[in-house]
Design a protein around this motif. Structure first.
Motif, short mmCIF file in Angstrom:
data_model
loop_
_atom_site.label_atom_id
_atom_site.label_comp_id
_atom_site.label_asym_id
_atom_site.label_seq_id
_atom_site.Cartn_x
_atom_site.Cartn_y
_atom_site.Cartn_z
N GLN A 1 -4.54 11.60 -1.06
CA GLN A 1 -3.73 11.71 -2.29
C GLN A 1 -2.24 11.80 -1.99
OE1 GLN A 1 -5.33 15.19 -4.12
NE2 GLN A 1 -7.29 14.25 -4.54
N GLN B 1 -6.24 -1.63 6.61
CA GLN B 1 -6.74 -0.32 6.20
C GLN B 1 -5.71 0.80 6.34
OE1 GLN B 1 -10.44 0.69 8.07
NE2 GLN B 1 -10.52 2.70 7.13
N HIS C 1 -1.34 -1.45 5.14
CA HIS C 1 -1.06 -2.32 3.99
C HIS C 1 -0.84 -1.48 2.74
CE1 HIS C 1 -1.41 -5.75 1.28
NE2 HIS C 1 -1.33 -6.53 2.35
N SER C 2 0.08 -1.93 1.88
CA SER C 2 0.38 -1.15 0.66
C SER C 2 -0.83 -1.09 -0.27
CB SER C 2 1.59 -1.72 -0.07
OG SER C 2 1.33 -3.03 -0.45
N SER C 3 -1.75 -2.06 -0.13
CA SER C 3 -2.94 -2.04 -1.00
C SER C 3 -3.91 -0.91 -0.60
CB SER C 3 -3.67 -3.38 -0.93
OG SER C 3 -4.18 -3.57 0.37
N SER C 4 -3.64 -0.28 0.51
CA SER C 4 -4.54 0.80 0.96
C SER C 4 -4.02 2.18 0.59
CB SER C 4 -4.74 0.72 2.48
OG SER C 4 -5.38 -0.48 2.81
N ILE C 5 -3.00 2.22 -0.25
CA ILE C 5 -2.49 3.53 -0.70
C ILE C 5 -3.28 3.94 -1.94
CG2 ILE C 5 -0.46 4.81 -1.51
CD1 ILE C 5 1.28 2.62 -0.21
N THR D 1 -6.25 4.00 -2.69
CA THR D 1 -7.40 3.20 -3.12
C THR D 1 -8.63 3.47 -2.26
OG1 THR D 1 -6.61 1.44 -1.68
CG2 THR D 1 -6.08 1.24 -4.02
N GLY D 2 -8.62 4.57 -1.57
CA GLY D 2 -9.73 4.83 -0.67
C GLY D 2 -9.49 4.24 0.70
N GLY D 3 -8.34 3.57 0.89
CA GLY D 3 -7.96 3.06 2.20
C GLY D 3 -7.42 4.22 3.04
N SER D 4 -6.90 3.89 4.21
CA SER D 4 -6.43 4.97 5.09
C SER D 4 -4.93 4.93 5.30
CB SER D 4 -7.16 4.89 6.43
OG SER D 4 -8.53 4.86 6.22
N SER E 1 4.83 1.28 2.64
CA SER E 1 4.79 0.07 1.83
C SER E 1 5.99 -0.78 2.17
CB SER E 1 4.79 0.49 0.35
OG SER E 1 5.08 -0.61 -0.44
#
Lengths: 607, 459
Positions: free
Chosen positions: A488, A509, A512-516, A518-521, A527
């Motif tokens: 979080q 994982q 990448h900014s898509s892993s913030i 979203t359950g990524g690490s 970002s």
């Protein structure tokens, strides 16, 4: 009477930590350390009290939760699977290149990377003597892909495999991939091939195709539901009669919480073949669970175990001073692909925290303030190598032009001043006006209580930051609290570690900014558009030279941005009994292949 | 007597029911997300939907998506979306937003619109913005508001963004933060407690049907796991309690009967020291002394039986003999603190009894001190011994995490510790209820034993 006087002496001796007898120098052996693995081939003098049984007892800190082919997250499961199951491919730990195991050779990959053609070895057999065929591989894919299989951690891997084509005979087949991806071939090093007859004895999945396993409606079919219920059950997770594979060993006993024993198979299909995964030299390998550090050391001193990687650096260094230990064991500190870092919250606004580390200059300043060498000297006893970025120095992708950031408080203070952090009120704490509010540079370093070294690391770091005019608190937490705060972005600074392998990296994982959120690490909240673009390119680039170039650029971007402070590569503390010869220790997990341990020639033992 | 037994059984059943309820509420309030233990992130983000589906399926199978109990009293501003959401982070965000704005309808519409926009914009910066908007909403002038403006300017054709912007503006304009204090009552016929009690006709049978369910981590039946841990803890506890009781009665009575003597002084000091020794320190000390090739390498440092297993064809008795060395050190660690405590209590009780009139009478009758002690005092000392047994037995049976970790004993303490770490609720609930039931049963048994030991209580 004598005993009464001796007991306190024994107690005092025990309390003083059992000052070991100093070893004699002739026990120090030489290891021929290659670039990719450590070979211990020193000559030893066999001792009369060494066991001549060709079994191996291994210390384990914890047993796997389950041994299901797809479900469960225990890392120790992967180590066991190397002996219990067989894989199409594996990493040759001597070279870190792929090596075919069940496959006859490395697969043929189409130019666009979307078709991967394999051919199985003719001699490959299951335990019942039946041949391993493409039908079993198709079933393996169905089982892994099926929406009802409880393997969310694997779904991303299976998702990219969109179809399966049987070949001209029962030994060849082709995987159809959804998109080009660097792991379209290497995915198979983690996925064992399983026997259809064992894991689907009623043939419930026979009438369904691989493609249908992705379909939410089809998987509601009663046959698939019935199969999934059985497949996800404890039967295939813990019952040793149903945990079956085409590996060199089978489980012969599992005493929950105590030990797990695997026994060499008779007439193993690959007997006589050359390769590190085809040997089965010890008759039995016993994984013994020892949870306590002190008990583990005593267990080794008493020669109750043969192999261990469960000791801490401090413990092994203590043991290395003990002549009895050195008489009986080889021990080495071996580099690994894991590393430790100090995470900085790049997006504090997400959890409504103070905006301390959202500027690159401040993050760089923190790196310059971190006394890495001191930490390494005091905590790691100078054994761990410094990391410069997210790629291990053991990998060919490593960007050699990057230098570790040294401790330089002056430079750090300059950067902080440029970023607006100065002591305006003379209270010796840096401050700055953020969002129209005067904010002091006060933060907490969060770390997990279970990692003993982290407490020391955090204390040393906190002292260095305090000297620079920061107010630092230490925040020890347990794992659930740590992972929740990290996911979080509800922390200021935290200590964490990350594991890689020798395989090409997909940085999505973690970076990448898509892993913030979203359950990524991406726990730092890093970002960066350039980094995102590079990550997206790297993961589909199959040309190795181009990928290495992109990876080097990505490492440069990370180095410039310093989203986290990169600390040290972890070392594996390996101990192997000297009754085994030509011991090879690898950087890649599991660090040693127990099936290859051969006994020294005991004929030389003096009566 | 029958009346007493019946009353004890009734109290036992009632207490068990309360225990199950208490266990349920303790477990659901443990911090952290249990789903994180059976789900991990994916590298290939394009497949995250597949992973999410799989996670949701696992969550539904475990009943984690259900409300906690038959009813709930909550703030009236919580939107229906709140109870339909499982993800703890998302749930917390919805709650905080609803509390902040105090406008159920607008908050629900805003979140739904936000999700709609998320599905329309796949680029990373937009996705990040939408995720930030769930937490960063307290001002219309903040970073996410500015970013939303920019996104609208870049995509003027997307009406959904304008709608989102307007909803956010309206939420701020119509903010009624005090409404969060208005309570509301909801009834949930399908809930986690109900599923735990009665099962769900599909995945779980329910505790009232005699099933603790299946472990979320190992997929083994919980009852099997508890039995596996219980047998070692029971063996050690029974041996420890027996040894402690025998030693403490002997030492305590002898010291109490000869108060002020050298034996009394020596035993009191020794017991006080033994009682003060931390168990973990004692365990390490014993290991360093008795399992150390540099000192006395007499006993194994850990485990409960030979790691390689017993030799084939070994008889039960010879197996038992081979286990004994493994049990000695943990047994000493169990016995010393409990024996020290019990002996101190029995000493005090003996001292008191020795001052009683009937002891004086016995002495006047010319009975020997030995007869007085073992015939008259002993029976009276049994009463505090029963109390000690009732207190110590359940505590010993619930296992000791420290001793079991140091000696690698796969007992109840370790099982509980691991289940807490992995948030394995079915195992934890099973352990709580089993140890609770043992405690209650022991207390009831002690109640009956009091009456047997003391004829005065029968009336």
């Amino acid at each position: 009477m004598t005993a009464k006087f001796l007991l306190p002496i024994f107690l005092i001796y025990a309390l003083s930590g059992c000052e070991p007898k100093k070893q004699s120098p002739h026990f120090i052996g030489l290891a021929s350390d290659s670039n990719l693995f450590v070979l211990i081939n020193e000559s030893v003098i066999p001792q009369p009290d060494w066991s001549k049984e060709h079994n191996v007892v291994v210390q384990w800190l914890a047993e796997p939760d389950q041994l299901h082919p797809n479900n469960g997250l225990s890392s120790s499961k992967n180590e066991l699977f190397l002996y219990l199951h067989s894989f199409l491919l594996l990493v040759d730990l001597r070279t870190n290149d792929l090596t075919p195991v069940l496959a006859e050779s490395l697969p043929e990959v189409s130019n666009n990377g979307m078709r991967v053609k394999f051919r199985l070895r003719k001699e490959a057999r299951w335990d019942d003597g039946s041949r391993i065929t493409s039908d079993d591989v198709a079933f393996t894919v169905k089982a892994g892909k099926c929406k009802l299989t409880e393997n969310p951690h694997q779904k991303s891997v299976w998702y990219n495999l969109s179809g399966f084509q049987f070949g001209e005979d029962s030994q060849s087949f082709t995987f159809l991939m959804r998109q080009p991806y660097i792991h379209n071939v290497t995915m198979w090093v983690d996925l064992p091939v399983i026997q259809k007859k064992v894991y689907d004895p009623e043939g419930l999945l026979n009438e369904f195709s691989v493609e249908q396993m992705d379909d939410s409606l089809t998987v509601q079919n009663q046959k698939i539901k019935k199969w999934a219920e059985q497949y996800n059950s404890g039967k295939y997770s813990r019952d040793i009669n149903f945990i079956s594979g085409a590996g060199t060993y089978r489980i012969s006993e599992w005493k929950a919480g105590q030990s797990l024993t695997i026994t060499r198979k008779n007439n193993f299909w690959a007997e006589g073949l050359n390769g590190i995964y085809f040997h089965a030299l010890p008759g039995k390998i016993i994984f013994k669970i020892i949870r306590d550090a002190n008990a583990a050391s005593l267990d080794l001193l008493s020669q109750q175990s043969d192999v261990s990687s469960a000791l801490s650096t401090r413990q092994l260094l203590q043991l290395k001073d003990d002549s009895l230990f050195n008489r009986n064991y080889h021990s080495r500190f071996v580099d690994t692909f894991f590393f430790t870092y100090a995470g900085l919250n790049n997006k504090p606004e997400i959890a409504g925290r103070k905006k301390l580390f959202d500027q690159t200059a401040v993050r760089k300043a923190m790196a310059y303030l971190t006394p890495a060498d001191e930490i390494n000297r005091l905590v790691n006893k100078g054994l761990n190598k410094r990391m410069t970025g997210p790629v291990s120095f053991l990998k060919k992708e490593f960007n050699t032009s990057l230098e570790p950031i040294p401790a330089d408080p002056e430079k750090a203070m300059k950067l902080l001043s440029e970023a607006g952090w100065t002591d305006t009120d003379g209270n010796r704490i840096l401050d700055k006006v953020i969002d129209k509010k005067k904010t002091e540079f006060e933060f907490s370093i969060m770390y997990m209580t279970t990692v003993t070294e982290w407490k020391d690391m955090a204390s040393i770091m906190a002292d260095a930051y305090r000297k620079a005019g920061m107010k630092v608190n230490l925040l020890p937490v347990d794992y659930p609290a740590w992972i929740t705060a990290a996911q979080q972005l509800n922390y200021d600074m935290m200590l964490g570690s990350w594991g890689q392998s020798s395989l090409p990296d997909d940085f999505t994982q973690v970076w990448h900014s898509s892993s913030i959120l979203t359950g990524g690490s991406n726990f730092s909240g890093f970002s960066n558009l350039t980094a995102d673009a590079l990550i997206d390119s790297i993961k589909v680039e199959t040309n190795e030279n181009k990928r290495m170039e992109l990876s080097a650029r990505f490492q440069q971007v990370i180095y410039q941005e310093q989203p986290v402070i990169f600390l040290f590569a972890s070392v594996r503390r390996m101990v192997v009994h000297k009754r085994f010869e030509n011991v090879e220790l690898y950087f890649e997990r599991p660090g040693i292949l127990l099936n290859n341990l051969s006994l020294i020639p005991f004929a030389a033992v003096q009566p | 007597m029958i009346k007493t037994i019946l009353r004890s059984v009734f109290t036992l059943l009632l207490s068990l029911l309360l225990l199950i309820l208490a266990a349920h509420f303790i477990l659901i309030n443990i911090p952290g997300d249990p789903a994180s233990h059976f789900a991990s992130a994916s590298e290939n983000k394009s497949a995250s939907q597949e992973a999410d589906e799989s996670i949701q399926q696992a969550i539904r199978k475990r009943g984690l998506h259900l409300p906690d109990f038959y009813f709930s009293i909550h703030s009236a501003v919580l939107p229906p979306l709140y109870s339909e959401t499982y993800n703890p982070d998302e749930k917390r965000n919805i709650k905080q937003m609803a509390y902040y704005f105090g406008n159920t309808q607008k908050v629900e519409s805003f979140i739904k619109q936000l999700k709609h926009c998320q599905s329309q914009f796949s680029d990373n910066s937009s996705q990040l913005l939408f995720r930030q908007m769930m937490t960063d909403y307290c001002s219309t002038q903040n970073n996410s508001a500015t970013a939303l403006h920019k996104l609208i300017n870049a995509n003027p054709e997307k009406e959904s963004l304008v709608l989102l912007y307007n909803l956010q503006k309206e939420m701020h304009q119509q903010r009624k933060s005090l409404r969060k204090f208005i309570p509301a009552f909801s009834f949930h016929p399908k809930n986690r407690f109900d599923q735990y009690l009665f099962g769900d006709n599909e995945n779980a049978k329910g505790i009232l049907h005699g099933s603790f369910g299946t472990s979320w981590q190992t997929r083994m039946p919980v009852s099997e796991m508890i039995f596996s841990g219980f047998k070692w803890t029971f063996l050690l506890s029974a041996l420890a309690l027996m040894t402690s009781l025998i030693l403490s009665i002997f030492i305590g009575m002898k010291a109490g009967a000869s108060a002020g003597s050298v034996f009394d002084k020596f035993s009191s000091q020794t017991l006080f020291i033994l009682y003060s020794i931390p168990v973990f320190w004692l365990a390490i000390l014993l290991q360093m002394l008795f399992s150390n090739p540099h000192l006395l390498n007499w006993l194994p440092a850990s485990g409960v039986q030979p790691a390689g297993g017993f030799h084939e064809g070994k008889y039960f008795f010879s197996r038992l003999i081979s286990i004994i060395p493994y049990l000695i050190l943990p047994l000493v660690c169990f016995v010393i603190p409990s024996m020290a405590f019990m002996a101190r209590t029995i000493r005090a009780a003996t001292g008191e009894i020795m001052q009683q009139d009937f002891i004086r009478t016995a002495r006047a009758k010319g009975l020997s001190e030995k007869t007085i002690l073992y015939k008259h005092v002993f029976r009276n000392v049994l009463l505090p011994s029963i109390t000690l047994f009732a207190v110590a037995w359940p505590a010993l049976l619930s296992g000791s995490v420290i001793i079991e970790t140091i000696f690698s004993i796969p007992g109840m303490g370790l099982l509980t510790f691991q289940a807490v770490q992995q948030q394995d609720y079915p195992v934890l609930a099973g352990v709580f209820i089993t140890t609770g039931a043992i405690t209650l049963t022991t207390f009831s048994l002690a109640d009956i034993l009091y009456r047997v030991a003391d004829p005065r209580l029968k009336t």
